[in-house]
Design an enzyme around this catalytic site. Structure first.
Site, PDB file in Angstrom:
ATOM      1  N   CYS A 166      -0.830  -1.349   3.115  1.00 12.15           N
ATOM      2  CA  CYS A 166      -1.908  -2.248   3.543  1.00 12.15           C
ATOM      3  C   CYS A 166      -3.175  -1.495   3.946  1.00 12.15           C
ATOM      4  O   CYS A 166      -4.260  -2.069   3.975  1.00 12.15           O
ATOM      5  CB  CYS A 166      -1.443  -3.107   4.716  1.00 12.15           C
ATOM      6  SG  CYS A 166      -0.056  -4.189   4.321  1.00 12.15           S
ATOM      7  N   GLY A 203      13.803  -5.449   2.024  1.00  5.21           N
ATOM      8  CA  GLY A 203      12.474  -5.166   1.510  1.00  5.21           C
ATOM      9  C   GLY A 203      12.029  -6.135   0.428  1.00  5.21           C
ATOM     10  O   GLY A 203      12.537  -7.259   0.314  1.00  5.21           O
ATOM     11  N   TYR A 219      -7.498 -18.854  28.545  1.00  5.37           N
ATOM     12  CA  TYR A 219      -8.940 -19.052  28.395  1.00  5.37           C
ATOM     13  C   TYR A 219      -9.710 -17.985  29.147  1.00  5.37           C
ATOM     14  O   TYR A 219      -9.440 -17.694  30.319  1.00  5.37           O
ATOM     15  CB  TYR A 219      -9.352 -20.431  28.911  1.00  5.37           C
ATOM     16  CG  TYR A 219     -10.838 -20.575  29.128  1.00  5.37           C
ATOM     17  CD1 TYR A 219     -11.722 -20.451  28.060  1.00  5.37           C
ATOM     18  CD2 TYR A 219     -11.365 -20.810  30.398  1.00  5.37           C
ATOM     19  CE1 TYR A 219     -13.089 -20.562  28.257  1.00  5.37           C
ATOM     20  CE2 TYR A 219     -12.728 -20.929  30.611  1.00  5.37           C
ATOM     21  CZ  TYR A 219     -13.588 -20.799  29.533  1.00  5.37           C
ATOM     22  OH  TYR A 219     -14.937 -20.906  29.721  1.00  5.37           O
TER      23      TYR A 219
END
Length: 448
Positions: free
Chosen positions: A44, A280, A425
């Site tokens: 990646c 995998g 928040y």
């Protein structure tokens, strides 16, 4: 007697399996065979390494010497396993035979290259290994026009990187949208428009028909039109590498992956195979969003599968359950993420899906540099269970898609989500009511 464990493959699944086996059995003799030169790397990361944003050395997390010295795991690189005899419990490698007590097959996947002419020309590349990435980085310096075949997330990440390097980039995709199958058109189109604003061209609904040239690439033919280029990169997805499982006669599922039990053991003629575990890109998983099979060819999935397979291979007990397959991609200043089913996948499984959607900000409206965010949530019209979600944002997509993944994994309905949902928040990180909650509120209105 010392247990002998052999692992085939050195990706996330294979190396995690070896490490997990070592943790479970400190005395086992563990050997990993891999055809790759590099091990324990993150595919990646390749687009950003090509760009030069990260160093190649940092992409490869550990060397064979690290595993040998720190964990007592022998890693044999650039070596292909020729065959496995599950009756004799041996593997054949370069004319030699090795005995095993437990075997983990984590041979990964193969980049799909369409059966067209010209794919063997100089200037044709795939995106899979560190070696592939280094070759692309070197070759692209000498060219101006690049065609990328495939508009999935890897293809788009590479397209953006090469555009930033000043290249003339065209993306060819056989489907009618970018990020097909896993993203809906309304969420994918803004990514395409963003990349078009960067000068990247798209040719959709256009299967690649040929790569053209004498000795080296000069053009491609796609959608019955010829497009000049000096380099072609195939980012056309991964197919399960089931060469060894097929040789062993293991049961292969309708999606092309090895059928496995929750213990990650394969089947042969419907019977569980002892002492062999598979993990995998080559296995078929169970979907958490719908009763049925799925493929989860993600690094995060491979690591989890490898951990379970390695533990079981060493005599431990671990299970691998259904998956939602959350994914996220960063393309320039944009983030897009998804989990569970898209509308297209829901239809493939025969579900009638209802969508809720909301736009908002990633921070409080008055806090500087707040980014736009769009959240889309899907539910099964019959049961109201949340079955999928997608997020398009300038930041903060990962945590929110993980939140929605948990809802899918637990079988939560849209209505129950609102009863139980709370969001942290703070003005720099979210609005007081997160956009995820607003999207589910819209979904509940549509479900009424």
């Amino acid at each position: 007697m010392v247990r002998k464990i052999i692992v085939i493959g050195s990706g996330a699944a294979g190396m995690t399996a070896a490490s997990s086996a070592r943790k479970t059995d400190p005395d086992a003799e563990i050997t990993v065979f891999t055809k790759d030169a590099d091990i324990a790397y993150s595919p990646c990361a390749i687009p950003w390494a090509i760009e030069g944003k990260i160093a190649w050395d940092s992409v490869v997390m550990h060397t064979p010497e690290h595993y040998s010295e720190r964990k007592g795991i022998k890693v044999v690189t650039e070596t292909r396993v020729d065959s496995v005899d599950d009756s004799a419990k041996t593997v054949s490698v370069a004319g030699k035979t090795y005995k095993y007590d437990s075997l983990v097959i984590a041979a990964g996947g193969k980049v799909f290259i369409p059966p067209i002419s010209g794919t063997n020309l100089e200037g044709v590349f795939v995106v899979r290994t560190v070696r592939d990435g280094k070759r692309i980085q070197s070759y692209v310096k000498e060219v101006e026009k690049v065609v990328i075949c495939g508009a999935g997330v890897i293809g788009l990440e590479v397209a953006f990187v090469l555009s930033e390097l000043g290249k003339d980039v065209t993306v060819v995709e056989m489907m009618d949208q970018v990020i097909p199958r896993i993203a809906d058109s309304d969420m994918a189109v803004p990514i395409q428009e963003y990349l078009e604003g960067k000068g990247i061209k798209f040719i959709l609904n256009a299967p690649m028909q040929s790569v053209n040239g004498f000795g080296k690439v000069s053009s491609v033919t796609a959608g019955n039109e010829e497009h000049e280029c000096e380099m072609v990169i195939f980012a056309t997805g991964v197919r399960a590498n089931v060469d060894i499982p097929k040789q062993l006669g293991f049961d292969i599922g309708q999606l092309g992956g090895v059928i496995v039990s929750p213990s990650l053991q394969p089947y042969k003629d419907g019977r569980l195979v002892r002492d062999i575990f598979v993990a995998g890109d080559l296995i078929q998983c169970e979907s958490a969003a719908v009763a049925g099979p799925t493929m989860s060819q993600l690094g995060s999935s491979a690591a989890r599968q490898g951990a379970a397979a390695g533990k079981n291979a060493a005599g431990g007990k671990a299970l691998y359950g259904p998956v939602s397959s959350p994914w996220v991609s960063v393309i320039g200043e944009k983030e897009i993420a998804g989990t569970g089913l898209s509308l297209g996948l829901a239809s493939w499984y025969g579900l009638d899906a209802v969508c809720g959607k909301a736009d908002g900000l990633t921070r409080a409206r008055y806090y500087p540099e707040a980014k736009r965010i769009t959240v889309k949530v899907l539910a099964d019209a019959a049961t109201h269970r949340i079955i999928g979600a997608q997020i398009l944002a300038g930041e903060g997509a990962t945590g929110r898609i993980n939140w929605l993944t948990s809802a899918i994994m637990s079988g939560t309905t849209a209505e129950d989500f609102l009863v139980r949902a709370e969001n942290a928040y703070c003005p720099p990180t979210s609005m007081v009511k997160d956009t995820v909650i607003s999207a589910v509120e819209d979904l509940c209105e549509k479900l009424k």
